[in-house]
Design a protein around this motif. Structure first.
Motif, PDB file in Angstrom:
ATOM      1  N   TRP A 136      11.980   9.348  -3.108  1.00 41.56           N
ATOM      2  CA  TRP A 136      11.120   8.965  -1.985  1.00 41.56           C
ATOM      3  C   TRP A 136      11.811   7.844  -1.218  1.00 41.56           C
ATOM      4  O   TRP A 136      12.081   6.788  -1.761  1.00 41.56           O
ATOM      5  CB  TRP A 136       9.776   8.445  -2.480  1.00 41.56           C
ATOM      6  CG  TRP A 136       8.963   9.419  -3.226  1.00 41.56           C
ATOM      7  CD1 TRP A 136       9.356  10.255  -4.221  1.00 41.56           C
ATOM      8  CD2 TRP A 136       7.565   9.665  -3.053  1.00 41.56           C
ATOM      9  NE1 TRP A 136       8.307  10.999  -4.674  1.00 41.56           N
ATOM     10  CE2 TRP A 136       7.202  10.655  -3.981  1.00 41.56           C
ATOM     11  CE3 TRP A 136       6.600   9.139  -2.196  1.00 41.56           C
ATOM     12  CZ2 TRP A 136       5.904  11.130  -4.078  1.00 41.56           C
ATOM     13  CZ3 TRP A 136       5.306   9.609  -2.299  1.00 41.56           C
ATOM     14  CH2 TRP A 136       4.964  10.592  -3.222  1.00 41.56           C
ATOM     15  N   GLU A 142      -0.611  15.866  -0.169  1.00 41.97           N
ATOM     16  CA  GLU A 142       0.105  15.217  -1.271  1.00 41.97           C
ATOM     17  C   GLU A 142       0.881  13.988  -0.815  1.00 41.97           C
ATOM     18  O   GLU A 142       1.234  13.141  -1.639  1.00 41.97           O
ATOM     19  CB  GLU A 142       1.082  16.201  -1.928  1.00 41.97           C
ATOM     20  CG  GLU A 142       0.428  17.402  -2.584  1.00 41.97           C
ATOM     21  CD  GLU A 142       0.228  18.565  -1.624  1.00 41.97           C
ATOM     22  OE1 GLU A 142      -0.082  19.661  -2.088  1.00 41.97           O
ATOM     23  OE2 GLU A 142       0.386  18.355  -0.399  1.00 41.97           O
ATOM     24  N   PRO A 184      -0.167   8.399   2.732  1.00 44.28           N
ATOM     25  CA  PRO A 184       0.092   7.025   2.272  1.00 44.28           C
ATOM     26  C   PRO A 184      -1.151   6.436   1.617  1.00 44.28           C
ATOM     27  O   PRO A 184      -2.277   6.702   2.045  1.00 44.28           O
ATOM     28  CB  PRO A 184       0.442   6.288   3.572  1.00 44.28           C
ATOM     29  CG  PRO A 184       0.879   7.360   4.520  1.00 44.28           C
ATOM     30  CD  PRO A 184       0.064   8.565   4.173  1.00 44.28           C
ATOM     31  N   ASN A 185      -0.938   5.627   0.593  1.00 42.34           N
ATOM     32  CA  ASN A 185      -2.074   5.106  -0.161  1.00 42.34           C
ATOM     33  C   ASN A 185      -2.828   4.023   0.590  1.00 42.34           C
ATOM     34  O   ASN A 185      -4.051   4.071   0.699  1.00 42.34           O
ATOM     35  CB  ASN A 185      -1.605   4.564  -1.515  1.00 42.34           C
ATOM     36  CG  ASN A 185      -2.759   4.239  -2.441  1.00 42.34           C
ATOM     37  OD1 ASN A 185      -3.734   4.982  -2.502  1.00 42.34           O
ATOM     38  ND2 ASN A 185      -2.656   3.136  -3.161  1.00 42.34           N
ATOM     39  N   ASP A 186      -2.119   3.028   1.133  1.00 40.24           N
ATOM     40  CA  ASP A 186      -2.836   1.937   1.793  1.00 40.24           C
ATOM     41  C   ASP A 186      -2.079   1.306   2.951  1.00 40.24           C
ATOM     42  O   ASP A 186      -2.557   0.362   3.554  1.00 40.24           O
ATOM     43  CB  ASP A 186      -3.210   0.846   0.782  1.00 40.24           C
ATOM     44  CG  ASP A 186      -1.989   0.255   0.089  1.00 40.24           C
ATOM     45  OD1 ASP A 186      -0.865   0.699   0.388  1.00 40.24           O
ATOM     46  OD2 ASP A 186      -2.164  -0.651  -0.743  1.00 40.24           O
ATOM     47  N   GLN A 194       8.866   9.239   5.921  1.00 36.47           N
ATOM     48  CA  GLN A 194       8.959   9.562   4.508  1.00 36.47           C
ATOM     49  C   GLN A 194       9.954  10.709   4.345  1.00 36.47           C
ATOM     50  O   GLN A 194       9.926  11.677   5.106  1.00 36.47           O
ATOM     51  CB  GLN A 194       7.610  10.005   3.944  1.00 36.47           C
ATOM     52  CG  GLN A 194       6.486   8.999   4.128  1.00 36.47           C
ATOM     53  CD  GLN A 194       5.219   9.445   3.434  1.00 36.47           C
ATOM     54  OE1 GLN A 194       5.180   9.572   2.214  1.00 36.47           O
ATOM     55  NE2 GLN A 194       4.176   9.692   4.204  1.00 36.47           N
ATOM     56  N   LYS A 211     -11.252   9.526  -1.222  1.00 42.87           N
ATOM     57  CA  LYS A 211     -10.059  10.224  -1.682  1.00 42.87           C
ATOM     58  C   LYS A 211     -10.326  11.726  -1.651  1.00 42.87           C
ATOM     59  O   LYS A 211     -11.406  12.185  -2.029  1.00 42.87           O
ATOM     60  CB  LYS A 211      -9.684   9.815  -3.113  1.00 42.87           C
ATOM     61  CG  LYS A 211      -9.250   8.366  -3.265  1.00 42.87           C
ATOM     62  CD  LYS A 211      -7.889   8.127  -2.642  1.00 42.87           C
ATOM     63  CE  LYS A 211      -7.396   6.718  -2.915  1.00 42.87           C
ATOM     64  NZ  LYS A 211      -6.078   6.455  -2.273  1.00 42.87           N
ATOM     65  N   TYR A 225      -6.100  11.095  -9.347  1.00 43.61           N
ATOM     66  CA  TYR A 225      -5.538   9.795  -9.002  1.00 43.61           C
ATOM     67  C   TYR A 225      -5.601   8.848 -10.195  1.00 43.61           C
ATOM     68  O   TYR A 225      -6.458   8.987 -11.080  1.00 43.61           O
ATOM     69  CB  TYR A 225      -6.324   9.181  -7.831  1.00 43.61           C
ATOM     70  CG  TYR A 225      -6.364  10.067  -6.609  1.00 43.61           C
ATOM     71  CD1 TYR A 225      -5.449   9.905  -5.575  1.00 43.61           C
ATOM     72  CD2 TYR A 225      -7.313  11.084  -6.487  1.00 43.61           C
ATOM     73  CE1 TYR A 225      -5.473  10.724  -4.456  1.00 43.61           C
ATOM     74  CE2 TYR A 225      -7.345  11.912  -5.373  1.00 43.61           C
ATOM     75  CZ  TYR A 225      -6.426  11.727  -4.360  1.00 43.61           C
ATOM     76  OH  TYR A 225      -6.454  12.548  -3.261  1.00 43.61           O
ATOM     77  N   ASN A 226      -4.701   7.855 -10.204  1.00 42.22           N
ATOM     78  CA  ASN A 226      -4.793   6.822 -11.232  1.00 42.22           C
ATOM     79  C   ASN A 226      -5.756   5.727 -10.775  1.00 42.22           C
ATOM     80  O   ASN A 226      -6.347   5.812  -9.691  1.00 42.22           O
ATOM     81  CB  ASN A 226      -3.406   6.254 -11.566  1.00 42.22           C
ATOM     82  CG  ASN A 226      -2.747   5.569 -10.380  1.00 42.22           C
ATOM     83  OD1 ASN A 226      -3.406   5.202  -9.396  1.00 42.22           O
ATOM     84  ND2 ASN A 226      -1.437   5.378 -10.459  1.00 42.22           N
ATOM     85  N   SER A 253      -5.228   2.899  -9.661  1.00 43.16           N
ATOM     86  CA  SER A 253      -4.779   2.192  -8.459  1.00 43.16           C
ATOM     87  C   SER A 253      -4.941   3.031  -7.198  1.00 43.16           C
ATOM     88  O   SER A 253      -4.653   2.562  -6.099  1.00 43.16           O
ATOM     89  CB  SER A 253      -3.306   1.784  -8.611  1.00 43.16           C
ATOM     90  OG  SER A 253      -3.150   0.900  -9.705  1.00 43.16           O
ATOM     91  N   TRP A 274      -3.398   6.010  -6.635  1.00 45.68           N
ATOM     92  CA  TRP A 274      -2.229   6.820  -6.310  1.00 45.68           C
ATOM     93  C   TRP A 274      -2.397   8.229  -6.861  1.00 45.68           C
ATOM     94  O   TRP A 274      -2.850   8.427  -7.981  1.00 45.68           O
ATOM     95  CB  TRP A 274      -0.966   6.195  -6.894  1.00 45.68           C
ATOM     96  CG  TRP A 274      -0.568   4.918  -6.216  1.00 45.68           C
ATOM     97  CD1 TRP A 274      -0.910   3.653  -6.594  1.00 45.68           C
ATOM     98  CD2 TRP A 274       0.231   4.781  -5.042  1.00 45.68           C
ATOM     99  NE1 TRP A 274      -0.374   2.733  -5.730  1.00 45.68           N
ATOM    100  CE2 TRP A 274       0.332   3.396  -4.767  1.00 45.68           C
ATOM    101  CE3 TRP A 274       0.866   5.688  -4.196  1.00 45.68           C
ATOM    102  CZ2 TRP A 274       1.046   2.910  -3.677  1.00 45.68           C
ATOM    103  CZ3 TRP A 274       1.581   5.196  -3.111  1.00 45.68           C
ATOM    104  CH2 TRP A 274       1.666   3.822  -2.866  1.00 45.68           C
ATOM    105  N   ILE A 300      -1.514  11.364  -8.749  1.00 41.83           N
ATOM    106  CA  ILE A 300      -0.624  11.577  -9.890  1.00 41.83           C
ATOM    107  C   ILE A 300      -0.483  13.052 -10.257  1.00 41.83           C
ATOM    108  O   ILE A 300       0.457  13.428 -10.953  1.00 41.83           O
ATOM    109  CB  ILE A 300      -1.103  10.792 -11.129  1.00 41.83           C
ATOM    110  CG1 ILE A 300      -2.546  11.170 -11.492  1.00 41.83           C
ATOM    111  CG2 ILE A 300      -0.971   9.293 -10.903  1.00 41.83           C
ATOM    112  CD1 ILE A 300      -3.031  10.546 -12.788  1.00 41.83           C
TER     113      ILE A 300
END
Length: 201
Positions: free
Chosen positions: A13, A39, A42-44, A50, A157, A176-177, A179, A181, A183
């Motif tokens: 990545w 997939e 971006p998370n935050d 990318q 999410k 997601y985990n 946090s 993200w 997974i």
């Protein structure tokens, strides 16, 4: 139940992003979902470029995907391994290259895509949003059969995406985990997911 678990092996990545958190994450998520790249949401943070290189051990090949976004985090370009999946979005001129075709766009006040319109001024792809501004349905008529995609969210999410056309159905689930993200994603095909798919028109 027939399931396919998508795991990115030896994935590199390369991320180029902004340090500030995205205050329009719903619109960013909508952009990635609308163009079928959940997939890679971006998370935050806003990420303007990318690059993903995925190794597929079953046939010893690599697949490269490049996603570029504007300063708001909305996708402007996708360069994919298969040319038909390439995308170019111009928000200023309200146009998009999608599925090897060019369409004009209708956008809402947040730059969410609401319709893609062909040269005959026919709505070819339509998007619907809920009261929270989240994309919940996409109807794609770029192929001979309409493809209806529905999106389901929990705690902001995407947890599942079902895609139905006449005689077939796919259900993707996302995990997601703690946090937040992504997974793992799991996809079930055809009759295994029929009960969770929207009804085609």
């Amino acid at each position: 139940m027939k399931k396919l678990v998508f795991i990115c092996c030896n994935c590199i990545w390369l991320l180029f992003g902004c340090d500030t958190q995205a205050n329009n994450h719903t619109q960013v998520r909508n952009s990635y979902n609308a163009l079928s790249y959940p997939e890679f949401i971006p998370n935050d943070k806003v990420i303007v470029k990318q690059v993903f290189i995925s190794y597929i051990p079953t046939n010893d090949t690599s697949i490269k995907t490049v996603i570029e976004a504007n300063q708001q985090g909305l996708i402007t370009k996708v360069i994919a391994a298969d040319e038909i999946d390439n995308v170019n979005v111009d928000y200023s001129s309200k146009s998009i290259d999608y599925q090897n075709q060019n369409f004009s766009l209708n956008l809402d006040k947040h730059d969410n895509i609401t319709t893609m319109i062909d040269n005959n001024r026919q709505s070819i792809v339509e998007f619907n949003y809920d009261k929270f501004g989240q994309l919940i349905n996409k109807t794609d008529n770029t192929t001979l059969e309409s493809i209806i995609t529905s999106f389901n969210y929990v705690n902001n999410k995407l947890v599942s995406r079902s895609q139905a056309s006449e005689g077939s159905c796919w259900l993707a689930q996302f995990f997601y985990n703690k946090s937040g993200w992504l997974i793992e994603s799991v996809m079930a095909s055809n009759h295994d997911a029929t009960d969770s798919c929207p009804e085609p028109n």
